[in-house]
Write an enzyme that holds these catalytic residues in place. Structure first.
Site, PDB file in Angstrom:
ATOM      1  CG  HIS A 296      -2.234   0.674   0.994  1.00 22.87           C
ATOM      2  ND1 HIS A 296      -2.443   1.539  -0.050  1.00 22.87           N
ATOM      3  CD2 HIS A 296      -3.408   0.627   1.686  1.00 22.87           C
ATOM      4  CE1 HIS A 296      -3.687   2.005   0.005  1.00 22.87           C
ATOM      5  NE2 HIS A 296      -4.291   1.458   1.042  1.00 22.87           N
TER       6      HIS A 296
ATOM      7  CG  ASP B 224      -3.000   5.232  -4.207  1.00 24.95           C
ATOM      8  OD1 ASP B 224      -2.292   5.184  -3.180  1.00 24.95           O
ATOM      9  OD2 ASP B 224      -2.951   6.167  -5.028  1.00 24.95           O
TER      10      ASP B 224
END
Length: 419
Positions: A390, A394
């Site tokens: 992450h 995204d």
């Protein structure tokens, strides 16, 4: 004049390995380039060949020792015959009683090297095979090996034990050797086995990925009807033309290529404070090997057709079982596909393969009720899982990439027209 046998180059940035198995003992005849030992590195097992033909004189390391590249691990008397060299069996004697079982493994002397009864008993057993022999209480000299150069595999031992049970005639030979495998009723025992070098490396890398990356997994389900129908329709023509079966992995590899081109972050990685993007797709495919999971790489998967991808996967699978994958086979990789479905997994959260930033997990196909056009119907469904870093990817990008893969599998024509 004795010739020294040294540890060969093991690959870029690999400076040492572990002696996993001696394939020859002092006094054994060896041919030019014949393997005399198996070395385990962080990723693969590597055979050490003899530079000359002759007879093994001395072994200078023991199973489990770490040895550096260039270190002398054995010597061979060039041009000698077994009869000439037999009087000089140096530090690693040939007879079975000498090795003095270590770590409480009484069966190691009996199963680890030589059989007093002769035959083809002077085979060296790997730790996994030796444990299986002790566990199932079978005589290794009575089993025909199916591994490389006729070596016994764990599967050979299990099959022999099963056949012995079915036949109901447990062999009488070697009662002393079989004794350690017999446990009195109600007795509990433990066994300590040192982790292999490969298993230690896998553990460190996976834990390192969890510690460093911001791991998150997104899921989707996929209707496999179209792919199953396509395979059924074209499997015979495909096999006839390309001499390889049409499998599921080819479809998922091509679907991943589509997604990674549209979502380049899933095909990139972080290096320091920079993001490294690739204009190519090298897919690491998780494959089971005797010593653990390995991830050989399908290079330029985005430029290859289904047949070439399927042949690469089949080749990797065969060589993983034989233990002949090389360091170059594992090097690189920009994205990984792991198929837990072949073992029956319904759902999982795979861990990325550093420095990569994403991994696709495939799972088993099972018939489930789904709604199509307002009606409940039965469809062959598979859960897909995309784990990602992450820090770089995204949630929107991860979900988009997985959705593209799902849509390509549910409508394979998309892969032909690049949608």
């Amino acid at each position: 004049m004795a010739t020294e046998i040294t540890v060969p180059q093991l690959g870029e940035s690999v400076t040492e390995g572990t002696i996993a198995e001696w394939l020859k003992q002092p006094g054994d005849t060896v041919e030019l380039d014949e393997p005399i030992a198996s070395l385990e590195t962080d990723k693969v097992a590597v055979d050490v060949p003899s530079p000359v033909a002759g007879v093994i004189e001395e072994l200078r390391a023991e199973v489990g020792d770490n040895v550096e590249v260039g270190a002398v691990i054995a010597t061979v008397k060039e041009g000698a015959s077994a009869g000439e060299s037999s009087p000089a069996p140096s530090p690693s004697p040939s007879p079975a009683p000498a090795p003095a079982p270590s770590k409480g493994e009484e069966g190691q002397a009996a199963y680890g090297g030589h059989d007093e009864g002769g035959g083809d008993g002077n085979q060296t057993l790997s730790p996994a095979v030796r444990r299986a022999v002790l566990e199932y209480g079978v005589d290794p000299s009575s089993i025909k090996g199916t591994g490389k150069d006729g070596r016994l595999t764990k599967e050979d031992v299990i099959a022999a034990a099963k056949n012995k049970g079915d036949a109901g005639n447990a062999p009488a030979p070697a009662p002393a050797s079989s004794a350690p495998a017999i446990v009195a009723s109600g007795e509990r025992r433990e066994e300590r086995v040192k982790m292999t070098r490969m298993r230690q490396t896998i553990a460190k890398r996976l834990k390192g990925a969890q510690d460093e990356a911001a791991l998150l997994t997104t899921f989707n389900d996929c209707d496999m009807s179209a792919v199953i129908e396509t395979r059924e329709k074209y499997k015979d023509l495909f096999a006839k033309k390309h001499d390889i079966k049409l499998g599921f992995m080819g479809f998922f590899a091509k679907a991943a290529c589509l997604a990674l081109k549209d979502v380049p972050a899933a095909n990139a990685y972080i290096e320091g404070d920079e993001i490294v993007y690739h204009d190519y797709v090298d897919i690491s495919v998780a494959v089971s090997a005797p010593n653990g999971l390995v991830v050989p790489v399908i290079r330029d998967a985005d430029k290859k057709g289904f047949a070439r991808i399927e042949k690469d996967i089949a080749d990797f699978g065969a060589r993983a079982k034989e233990g002949t994958l090389t360091m170059d086979d594992m090097k690189g990789g920009t994205f990984t596909i792991s198929n837990g479905g072949v073992f029956g997994s319904l759902m999982s959260t795979p861990i990325i393969n550093p420095p990569q930033s994403a991994v696709l997990g495939l799972h088993r196909i099972e018939d489930r009720p789904v709604v199509r056009n307002g009606e409940i119907v039965i469809r062959p469904m598979m859960y897909l899982a995309l784990s990602y870093d992450h820090r770089l990817i995204d949630g929107r990008e991860a979900v988009t990439a997985l959705k593209i893969m799902k849509e390509a599998i549910e409508d394979p024509a998309r892969m032909l027209i690049d949608l």
